[in-house]
Motif scaffolding. Structure first.
Motif, PDB file in Angstrom:
ATOM      1  N   LEU A  78       0.811  -1.220   0.000  1.00  0.00           N
ATOM      2  CA  LEU A  78       0.000   0.000   0.000  1.00  0.00           C
ATOM      3  C   LEU A  78       0.846   1.272   0.000  1.00  0.00           C
ATOM      4  O   LEU A  78       0.333   2.346  -0.298  1.00  0.00           O
ATOM      5  CB  LEU A  78      -0.918   0.027   1.231  1.00  0.00           C
ATOM      6  CG  LEU A  78      -2.051  -0.986   1.296  1.00  0.00           C
ATOM      7  CD1 LEU A  78      -2.822  -0.812   2.595  1.00  0.00           C
ATOM      8  CD2 LEU A  78      -2.990  -0.829   0.113  1.00  0.00           C
ATOM      9  N   VAL A  79       2.126   1.162   0.348  1.00  0.00           N
ATOM     10  CA  VAL A  79       2.957   2.361   0.515  1.00  0.00           C
ATOM     11  C   VAL A  79       2.995   3.234  -0.741  1.00  0.00           C
ATOM     12  O   VAL A  79       2.830   4.455  -0.652  1.00  0.00           O
ATOM     13  CB  VAL A  79       4.382   1.968   0.969  1.00  0.00           C
ATOM     14  CG1 VAL A  79       5.294   3.195   0.981  1.00  0.00           C
ATOM     15  CG2 VAL A  79       4.329   1.337   2.360  1.00  0.00           C
ATOM     16  N   PRO A  80       3.195   2.668  -1.950  1.00  0.00           N
ATOM     17  CA  PRO A  80       3.244   3.537  -3.139  1.00  0.00           C
ATOM     18  C   PRO A  80       1.957   4.317  -3.380  1.00  0.00           C
ATOM     19  O   PRO A  80       1.984   5.395  -3.997  1.00  0.00           O
ATOM     20  CB  PRO A  80       3.490   2.545  -4.288  1.00  0.00           C
ATOM     21  CG  PRO A  80       4.096   1.345  -3.638  1.00  0.00           C
ATOM     22  CD  PRO A  80       3.457   1.255  -2.294  1.00  0.00           C
ATOM     23  N   ALA A  81       0.831   3.810  -2.871  1.00  0.00           N
ATOM     24  CA  ALA A  81      -0.455   4.474  -3.113  1.00  0.00           C
ATOM     25  C   ALA A  81      -0.706   5.636  -2.156  1.00  0.00           C
ATOM     26  O   ALA A  81      -1.667   6.388  -2.336  1.00  0.00           O
ATOM     27  CB  ALA A  81      -1.597   3.459  -2.983  1.00  0.00           C
ATOM     28  N   VAL A  82       0.140   5.766  -1.116  1.00  0.00           N
ATOM     29  CA  VAL A  82      -0.066   6.809  -0.109  1.00  0.00           C
ATOM     30  C   VAL A  82       0.990   7.891  -0.315  1.00  0.00           C
ATOM     31  O   VAL A  82       2.155   7.698   0.031  1.00  0.00           O
ATOM     32  CB  VAL A  82       0.014   6.250   1.323  1.00  0.00           C
ATOM     33  CG1 VAL A  82      -0.287   7.342   2.329  1.00  0.00           C
ATOM     34  CG2 VAL A  82      -0.926   5.073   1.488  1.00  0.00           C
ATOM     35  N   GLY A  83       0.584   9.019  -0.880  1.00  0.00           N
ATOM     36  CA  GLY A  83       1.512  10.117  -1.113  1.00  0.00           C
ATOM     37  C   GLY A  83       1.301  11.240  -0.124  1.00  0.00           C
ATOM     38  O   GLY A  83       0.288  11.303   0.576  1.00  0.00           O
ATOM     39  N   ALA A  84       2.264  12.156  -0.080  1.00  0.00           N
ATOM     40  CA  ALA A  84       2.179  13.283   0.855  1.00  0.00           C
ATOM     41  C   ALA A  84       0.943  14.133   0.605  1.00  0.00           C
ATOM     42  O   ALA A  84       0.413  14.764   1.516  1.00  0.00           O
ATOM     43  CB  ALA A  84       3.438  14.132   0.748  1.00  0.00           C
TER      44      ALA A  84
ATOM     45  N   ARG B  65      -8.424   8.974   4.237  1.00  0.00           N
ATOM     46  CA  ARG B  65      -8.957   7.702   4.720  1.00  0.00           C
ATOM     47  C   ARG B  65      -9.368   6.797   3.567  1.00  0.00           C
ATOM     48  O   ARG B  65      -9.226   5.574   3.639  1.00  0.00           O
ATOM     49  CB  ARG B  65     -10.133   7.946   5.664  1.00  0.00           C
ATOM     50  CG  ARG B  65      -9.714   8.604   6.965  1.00  0.00           C
ATOM     51  CD  ARG B  65     -10.852   8.619   7.949  1.00  0.00           C
ATOM     52  NE  ARG B  65     -10.722   9.705   8.915  1.00  0.00           N
ATOM     53  CZ  ARG B  65     -11.599   9.946   9.870  1.00  0.00           C
ATOM     54  NH1 ARG B  65     -12.675   9.189   9.990  1.00  0.00           N
ATOM     55  NH2 ARG B  65     -11.420  10.942  10.700  1.00  0.00           N
ATOM     56  N   ARG B  66      -9.916   7.390   2.497  1.00  0.00           N
ATOM     57  CA  ARG B  66     -10.277   6.570   1.336  1.00  0.00           C
ATOM     58  C   ARG B  66      -9.029   5.935   0.725  1.00  0.00           C
ATOM     59  O   ARG B  66      -9.050   4.780   0.302  1.00  0.00           O
ATOM     60  CB  ARG B  66     -11.021   7.414   0.298  1.00  0.00           C
ATOM     61  CG  ARG B  66     -12.487   7.633   0.619  1.00  0.00           C
ATOM     62  CD  ARG B  66     -13.236   8.161  -0.595  1.00  0.00           C
ATOM     63  NE  ARG B  66     -12.755   9.485  -0.990  1.00  0.00           N
ATOM     64  CZ  ARG B  66     -13.261  10.624  -0.522  1.00  0.00           C
ATOM     65  NH1 ARG B  66     -14.259  10.596   0.343  1.00  0.00           N
ATOM     66  NH2 ARG B  66     -12.781  11.775  -0.931  1.00  0.00           N
ATOM     67  N   ALA B  67      -7.924   6.701   0.679  1.00  0.00           N
ATOM     68  CA  ALA B  67      -6.698   6.193   0.074  1.00  0.00           C
ATOM     69  C   ALA B  67      -6.090   5.054   0.879  1.00  0.00           C
ATOM     70  O   ALA B  67      -5.461   4.153   0.319  1.00  0.00           O
ATOM     71  CB  ALA B  67      -5.688   7.331  -0.086  1.00  0.00           C
ATOM     72  N   VAL B  68      -6.262   5.089   2.204  1.00  0.00           N
ATOM     73  CA  VAL B  68      -5.584   4.119   3.070  1.00  0.00           C
ATOM     74  C   VAL B  68      -6.565   3.131   3.699  1.00  0.00           C
ATOM     75  O   VAL B  68      -6.207   2.413   4.626  1.00  0.00           O
ATOM     76  CB  VAL B  68      -4.790   4.847   4.176  1.00  0.00           C
ATOM     77  CG1 VAL B  68      -3.759   5.786   3.554  1.00  0.00           C
ATOM     78  CG2 VAL B  68      -5.715   5.644   5.106  1.00  0.00           C
TER      79      VAL B  68
END
Length: 553
Positions: free
Chosen positions: A289-295, A306-309
């Protein structure tokens, strides 16, 4: 279905039914069997048996009904909210998860056979989220019961055959975890801490239960591979302690999480304000999931974040579930004396000095367990933008707290501060943008001042008179307060704190039985209070006997 399946009760009736009718009868019989099998799978037969027994009972008395409500208020409030349609918004209570994921979580039936506590709706959902998603962060705002949700998840797994669980937490909350596991479930709590931690670990490995250890102790124990144990779930409280993967504590936790299918990280700080910290924690749980969570997700707002993670993160704020919460949540924070605290306490006991015994937990600020926990509570409140009022009977203790918290603290309010100046301090505290801390002697803060800007109260020590605490908390929880008030009472185990609570609790129970729900409670506060001199004498003598100190000092 029963009516349609009726002809199947006799061969003759079925024989004279037409071919089309017989097909309908067989279809109805199949439907009845499926319904019965589904009911058995959901455990309905014993529930119906219990209902039958309940219906045969005589109606309860009003007093019994009130006692039942006090013991199970969460169930009553949840049911009332469900029946009246006045509960919290479901999407908010479910952390704005995608509908498909929320549906899968709701579809899990939580097994509460090993629980001793009633869960609120959002708490049940949180426990099920941890079970369904397996490796997650539960980031509920402080005061919403993350510990009890974790225990519910452990209890469910225990009911389904898992035998070993591991909880890692700061030393400051180890006693609380031990007490909560024992009070809220039938699970066996095994503290793995202190000089005998290796023996306790070996006993847990052999017999199972919930091993409770600290970050510092974990790396000194056999690692996951060496132990040969694969826990049913690993719970890491105050998970931000392991945000830096290079630290020894993070590596120890990572070793266990790598060998455990289910991992639950708990943190009360909002991750959308700390995206890099979140990425670090998710890397240990769900690296994909890390690449999908950006700053940019944090900057986009909490819902977008919250939707992203969603697969790995659930957070609810008090405002999301406020309809299910009581107005005041009280938490006893039990701590073990540090080495310096214990020495100061023993000296005060030997001298027979009651007031020194009460403040001994703060005598050595550099090692004070209570002070350390107070800093953690204030830091969590700061992360959530909440205002805090800290009460103590002792000006000396408040000065120590002020030194520990540093700049940006208002007060302390005390009897030596003029009334007009006290009001100025309270007004400045209320006007501060976001988080702030106000210090007050409990006698000065208990009368005439309104502190409803705060939603967190910390009591540095228990008070001799219960009404002193009640009046101080009432300064915060009063008309104009729109948030649930969380009251933390700092207590030292095996000390004067425990003796005071035991004696005062007995007095309060007697008072409750006769006067709590009458005008007497308002007109005669002394009815619930105790004689200070008598209480001091009894506690000093008890502690001197327990610690083997000379009496008569």
């Amino acid at each position: 279905l029963l009516a349609a399946a009726g002809p199947a009760r006799g061969r003759l009736r079925l024989l004279f039914a037409g071919r089309r009718s017989r097909a309908g009868v067989r279809e109805a019989v199949t439907g009845v069997r499926a319904a019965v099998a589904d009911a058995a799978e959901r455990g309905l037969p014993p529930l119906f048996a219990q209902v039958s027994a309940d219906l045969l009972r005589e109606p309860g008395s009003p007093a019994a009904a009130w006692v039942d409500f006090e013991l199970r208020s969460a169930e009553y409030y949840s049911l009332l909210a469900e029946l009246s349609g006045s509960g919290p918004d479901r999407d908010a209570a479910e952390g704005f998860l995608p509908s498909g994921m929320a549906g899968r979580v709701r579809g899990l039936r939580l097994d509460d056979a090993r629980l001793r506590v009633s869960l609120r709706g959002y708490q049940s959902f949180g426990a099920r989220f941890a079970l369904v998603q397996k490796r997650v962060i539960l980031g509920d705002e402080m005061g919403l019961g993350k510990t009890v949700q974790a225990i519910a998840a452990l209890a469910h797994l225990a009911a389904h055959g898992e035998t070993h669980f591991l909880v890692v937490c700061p030393a400051s909350v180890l006693i609380n975890w031990t007490r909560e596991v024992r009070a809220r479930s039938t699970l066996r709590a095994v503290p793995v801490h202190g000089p005998e931690r290796r023996e306790a670990f070996a006993e847990w490995r052999e017999s199972g239960g919930v091993a409770l250890t600290t970050f510092d102790a974990l790396h000194a124990l056999p690692d996951a591979a060496e132990s040969g144990v694969r826990p049913g779930m690993l719970v890491v409280d105050e998970a931000h302690y392991v945000k830096n993967p290079e630290t020894r504590r993070s590596r120890a936790v990572s070793g266990w999480s790598g060998r455990t299918d289910r991992v639950l990280f708990l943190t009360g700080t909002p991750m959308e304000n700390r995206v890099e910290e979140f990425r670090s924690l998710v890397r240990q749980l769900r690296p994909e999931l890390v690449p999908a969570v950006g700053a940019g997700h944090g900057a986009a707002g909490s819902r977008a974040f919250r939707r992203a993670v969603a697969p790995a993160y659930l957070r609810r704020n008090q405002r999301d579930v406020l309809a299910e919460l009581p107005a005041v949540v009280q938490v006893d924070e039990w701590e073990e004396f540090g080495e310096g605290d214990l020495l100061a306490y023993r000296e005060a006991v030997a001298a027979g000095h009651f007031m020194r015994m009460r403040r001994a937990a703060y005598a050595r600020p550099e090692t004070s367990a209570k002070l350390n926990r107070l800093r953690e509570l204030v830091a969590e409140a700061a992360g959530n933008g909440l205002k805090v009022v800290v009460f103590s009977y002792f000006r000396e203790v408040l000065d120590t707290v002020r030194g520990a918290l540093g700049d940006g603290v208002y007060g302390p309010l005390s009897g030596s501060v003029a009334a007009a100046r006290r009001q100025e301090l309270v007004d400045a505290f209320a006007a501060a943008d976001g988080h702030a801390v106000l210090l007050s002697q409990i006698q000065a803060g208990g009368v005439g001042l309104n502190m409803q800007a705060a939603s967190v109260v910390i009591l540095c020590e228990p008070q001799i008179k219960p009404t002193t605490e009640h009046q101080a908390v009432a300064r915060v929880h009063r008309m104009g307060q729109i948030r649930t008030v969380r009251v933390h009472r700092l207590l030292a185990a095996d000390s004067i704190d425990q003796r005071m609570l035991d004696i005062v609790a007995r007095k309060e129970r007697l008072f409750d039985a006769y006067a709590r729900r009458s005008d007497v409670a308002e007109t005669t506060p002394d009815a619930v209070d105790v004689s200070e001199g008598e209480l001091a004498r009894r506690i000093v003598e008890e502690e001197q006997r327990r610690l083997g100190a000379p009496t008569g000092g």
